[in-house]
Design an enzyme around this catalytic site. Structure first.
Site, PDB file in Angstrom:
ATOM      1  N   ARG A 171      35.200  19.540  45.803  1.00 11.71           N
ATOM      2  CA  ARG A 171      34.336  20.523  46.365  1.00 11.71           C
ATOM      3  C   ARG A 171      35.377  21.418  47.139  1.00 11.71           C
ATOM      4  NH1 ARG A 171      32.191  18.659  42.925  1.00 11.71           N
ATOM      5  NH2 ARG A 171      30.251  17.565  42.939  1.00 11.71           N
ATOM      6  N   SER A 220      23.513  19.169  48.598  1.00 14.12           N
ATOM      7  CA  SER A 220      24.464  18.302  49.515  1.00 14.12           C
ATOM      8  C   SER A 220      25.023  19.206  50.698  1.00 14.12           C
ATOM      9  CB  SER A 220      25.190  17.581  48.751  1.00 14.12           C
ATOM     10  OG  SER A 220      24.773  16.661  47.833  1.00 14.12           O
ATOM     11  N   GLU A 290      29.785  20.406  53.082  1.00 10.20           N
ATOM     12  CA  GLU A 290      30.050  21.087  52.003  1.00 10.20           C
ATOM     13  C   GLU A 290      29.582  22.443  51.938  1.00 10.20           C
ATOM     14  OE1 GLU A 290      28.959  18.770  48.356  1.00 10.20           O
ATOM     15  OE2 GLU A 290      28.299  20.677  47.629  1.00 10.20           O
TER      16      GLU A 290
HETATM   17  C1  LIG Z   1      18.983  22.016  44.960  1.00  3.15           C
HETATM   18  C2  LIG Z   1      20.572  22.228  44.890  1.00  3.15           C
HETATM   19  C3  LIG Z   1      21.327  21.494  44.320  1.00  3.15           C
HETATM   20  C4  LIG Z   1      22.724  21.391  43.947  1.00  3.15           C
HETATM   21  N1  LIG Z   1      23.300  20.614  43.431  1.00  3.15           N
HETATM   22  C5  LIG Z   1      24.954  20.524  43.538  1.00  3.15           C
HETATM   23  C6  LIG Z   1      25.714  19.631  42.551  1.00  3.15           C
HETATM   24  O1  LIG Z   1      25.204  18.826  42.009  1.00  3.15           O
HETATM   25  N2  LIG Z   1      26.949  19.811  42.533  1.00  3.15           N
HETATM   26  C7  LIG Z   1      27.621  20.946  43.354  1.00  3.15           C
HETATM   27  O2  LIG Z   1      28.774  20.747  43.507  1.00  3.15           O
HETATM   28  N3  LIG Z   1      27.053  21.720  44.142  1.00  3.15           N
HETATM   29  C8  LIG Z   1      25.684  21.694  44.071  1.00  3.15           C
HETATM   30  N4  LIG Z   1      24.846  22.399  44.889  1.00  3.15           N
HETATM   31  C9  LIG Z   1      25.548  23.595  45.781  1.00  3.15           C
HETATM   32  C10 LIG Z   1      25.695  24.949  45.170  1.00  3.15           C
HETATM   33  O3  LIG Z   1      24.985  25.097  44.104  1.00  3.15           O
HETATM   34  C11 LIG Z   1      27.203  25.033  44.644  1.00  3.15           C
HETATM   35  O4  LIG Z   1      28.048  24.803  45.558  1.00  3.15           O
HETATM   36  C12 LIG Z   1      27.574  26.312  43.686  1.00  3.15           C
HETATM   37  O5  LIG Z   1      28.936  26.417  43.219  1.00  3.15           O
HETATM   38  C13 LIG Z   1      27.401  27.505  44.781  1.00  3.15           C
HETATM   39  O6  LIG Z   1      27.389  28.853  44.003  1.00  3.15           O
HETATM   40  P1  LIG Z   1      26.773  30.014  44.470  1.00  3.15           P
HETATM   41  O7  LIG Z   1      26.894  31.073  43.447  1.00  3.15           O
HETATM   42  O8  LIG Z   1      25.336  30.005  45.007  1.00  3.15           O
HETATM   43  O9  LIG Z   1      27.703  30.372  45.803  1.00  3.15           O
HETATM   44  P2  LIG Z   1      27.229  30.977  46.974  1.00  3.15           P
HETATM   45  O10 LIG Z   1      26.488  30.017  47.759  1.00  3.15           O
HETATM   46  O11 LIG Z   1      27.072  32.384  46.701  1.00  3.15           O
HETATM   47  O12 LIG Z   1      28.733  30.859  47.639  1.00  3.15           O
HETATM   48  C14 LIG Z   1      29.628  29.656  47.923  1.00  3.15           C
HETATM   49  C15 LIG Z   1      30.986  29.860  48.625  1.00  3.15           C
HETATM   50  O13 LIG Z   1      31.651  30.439  47.428  1.00  3.15           O
HETATM   51  C16 LIG Z   1      32.167  31.803  47.731  1.00  3.15           C
HETATM   52  N5  LIG Z   1      32.226  32.591  46.514  1.00  3.15           N
HETATM   53  C17 LIG Z   1      30.891  32.960  45.760  1.00  3.15           C
HETATM   54  N6  LIG Z   1      31.183  33.626  44.774  1.00  3.15           N
HETATM   55  C18 LIG Z   1      32.682  33.887  44.903  1.00  3.15           C
HETATM   56  C19 LIG Z   1      33.670  34.470  43.977  1.00  3.15           C
HETATM   57  N7  LIG Z   1      33.187  35.224  42.815  1.00  3.15           N
HETATM   58  N8  LIG Z   1      34.938  34.345  44.345  1.00  3.15           N
HETATM   59  C20 LIG Z   1      35.364  33.782  45.281  1.00  3.15           C
HETATM   60  N9  LIG Z   1      34.412  33.058  46.192  1.00  3.15           N
HETATM   61  C21 LIG Z   1      33.095  33.208  45.825  1.00  3.15           C
HETATM   62  C22 LIG Z   1      31.410  32.353  48.831  1.00  3.15           C
HETATM   63  O14 LIG Z   1      31.859  33.307  49.434  1.00  3.15           O
HETATM   64  C23 LIG Z   1      30.941  30.997  49.345  1.00  3.15           C
HETATM   65  O15 LIG Z   1      32.249  30.540  50.301  1.00  3.15           O
HETATM   66  C24 LIG Z   1      23.420  22.281  45.069  1.00  3.15           C
HETATM   67  C25 LIG Z   1      22.483  23.370  45.594  1.00  3.15           C
HETATM   68  C26 LIG Z   1      21.342  23.304  45.408  1.00  3.15           C
HETATM   69  C27 LIG Z   1      20.400  24.378  46.293  1.00  3.15           C
END
Ligand SMILES: Cc1cc2nc3c(=O)[nH]c(=O)nc-3n(C[C@H](O)[C@H](O)[C@H](O)COP(=O)(O)OP(=O)(O)OC[C@H]3O[C@@H](n4cnc5c(N)ncnc54)[C@H](O)[C@@H]3O)c2cc1C
Length: 298
Positions: A171, A220, A290
């Site tokens: 992560r 998480s 995380e």
């Molecule tokens: C119900 C639920 C279950 C989940 N299960 C998992 C799981 O099993 N495994 C897991 O790893 N995660 C899980 N997550 C967490 C999350 O989905 C992941 O971390 C996901 O990768 C975040 O993507 P996002 O587009 O929502 O990013 P955001 O929340 O929009 O951003 C997260 C971070 O990434 C940065 N970011 C976003 N886009 C970019 C880009 N294009 N370039 C550079 N930086 C960027 C943002 O600035 C921020 O710092 C879960 C979340 C939820 C709500």
């Protein structure tokens, strides 16, 4: 929501004082001073060149790993979900733009008979967020299937980068400073697409049985410490169901903090701090979040 007059040459949309509560899965947080919804990568490059060099930037996908504080973000949010949405499959390679939801990428790859991306179906974020976080689920992780990425810097210059240009961990991803993800190429294998689609359905069923997927959360909250699980440590500390305001430690999965309806970001941050302090006191383990916290308190 206010819409600013368009700058000449820009084809995207600039929104002023845009509330961020609707752009994250906890459904909390204040407003961004401004938010840009680019028309495409070239338009984004053009927009970035119009910003002062010290403008605070927040890159936003689906906000599924973000706690936006109640005072909002005093800078520019770049929204990629719904904006950079291209997905092209060529042979065993998938070219995926950063704004594409991971679940869509998983489904499209399986439909095209490609295997290796099914785990992405369990991640409710965008490909950009998955690259930034090295998101993983069900034994799979994002970076092992990445062939290359396209990034962009503040000057709007795009770079093609290889996995070796990044230090990738659990992560955590460290790469060239001041660059953000625009797209990636996934290296997959040609195989049985029907079996891959069935695997996706099975993964989602398993997920629904063990996680409070219907309630607002960010998945998480804490990273798993080496050799242990944050959820186990929180549960044995007796913290399931613990509340601060409208924020609650899920009774179904102790590493999930849910917004029961009227939580503020301060409630969630307060509960995160309380859980971490109690686990430290009772188990002697320091938990690290995380979830990424951004913006200003009220
Ligand atoms: C119900 C639920 C279950 C989940 N299960 C998992 C799981 O099993 N495994 C897991 O790893 N995660 C899980 N997550 C967490 C999350 O989905 C992941 O971390 C996901 O990768 C975040 O993507 P996002 O587009 O929502 O990013 P955001 O929340 O929009 O951003 C997260 C971070 O990434 C940065 N970011 C976003 N886009 C970019 C880009 N294009 N370039 C550079 N930086 C960027 C943002 O600035 C921020 O710092 C879960 C979340 C939820 C709500």
């Amino acid at each position: 929501m206010m819409t600013a007059p368009k700058q000449p040459m820009l084809r995207g949309e600039l929104r002023l004082n845009e509330s961020l509560g609707r752009y994250n899965t906890w459904r909390v947080g204040g407003a961004a001073a401004q938010m840009y919804l680019p028309a495409d990568a070239d338009d984004l490059a053009q927009f970035l060149r119009t910003l002062p060099a010290d403008e605070p930037l927040l890159w936003l996908g689906l906000g599924s790993n973000l706690l936006v504080r109640d005072g909002g973000f005093p800078g520019t949010v770049i929204l990629l979900h719904g904006c950079l949405s291209g997905l092209l499959i060529e042979g065993a390679e998938a070219h995926v733009d950063a704004g594409v939801p991971c679940a869509k990428a998983a489904r499209e790859c399986a439909r095209a008979g490609l295997t290796g991306a099914a785990f992405l179906a369990g991640i409710p974020g965008t490909m950009g967020g998955a690259l930034a976080m090295n998101a993983g689920a069900f034994g799979g992780e994002t970076w092992p299937i990445v062939g290359s990425v396209t990034t962009i810097d503040r000057e709007g210059i795009m770079h093609r980068r290889l996995p070796d240009d990044f230090e990738v961990g659990y992560r955590q991803v460290l790469g060239p400073a001041g660059e953000w993800f625009l797209a990636c190429t996934l290296n997959l294998a040609q195989g049985d697409g029907t079996a891959e689609q069935a695997a996706i359905r099975a993964l989602l069923e398993r997920r629904g049985a063990t996680q409070p997927t219907g309630q607002p959360s960010c998945g998480s909250t804490f990273r798993n410490p080496p050799g242990d699980h944050a959820a186990r440590l929180i549960e044995v500390s007796g913290l399931k169901g613990c509340r601060v305001g409208g924020a609650e430690v899920s009774a179904k999965h102790a590493n999930f903090i849910i917004n029961t309806g009227d939580a503020s970001a301060a409630d969630i941050e307060g509960l995160i701090a309380h859980v971490a302090a109690e686990v430290e006191r009772l188990q002697g383990v320091t938990l690290r979040t995380e979830v990424q916290m951004v913006g200003e308190p009220l």
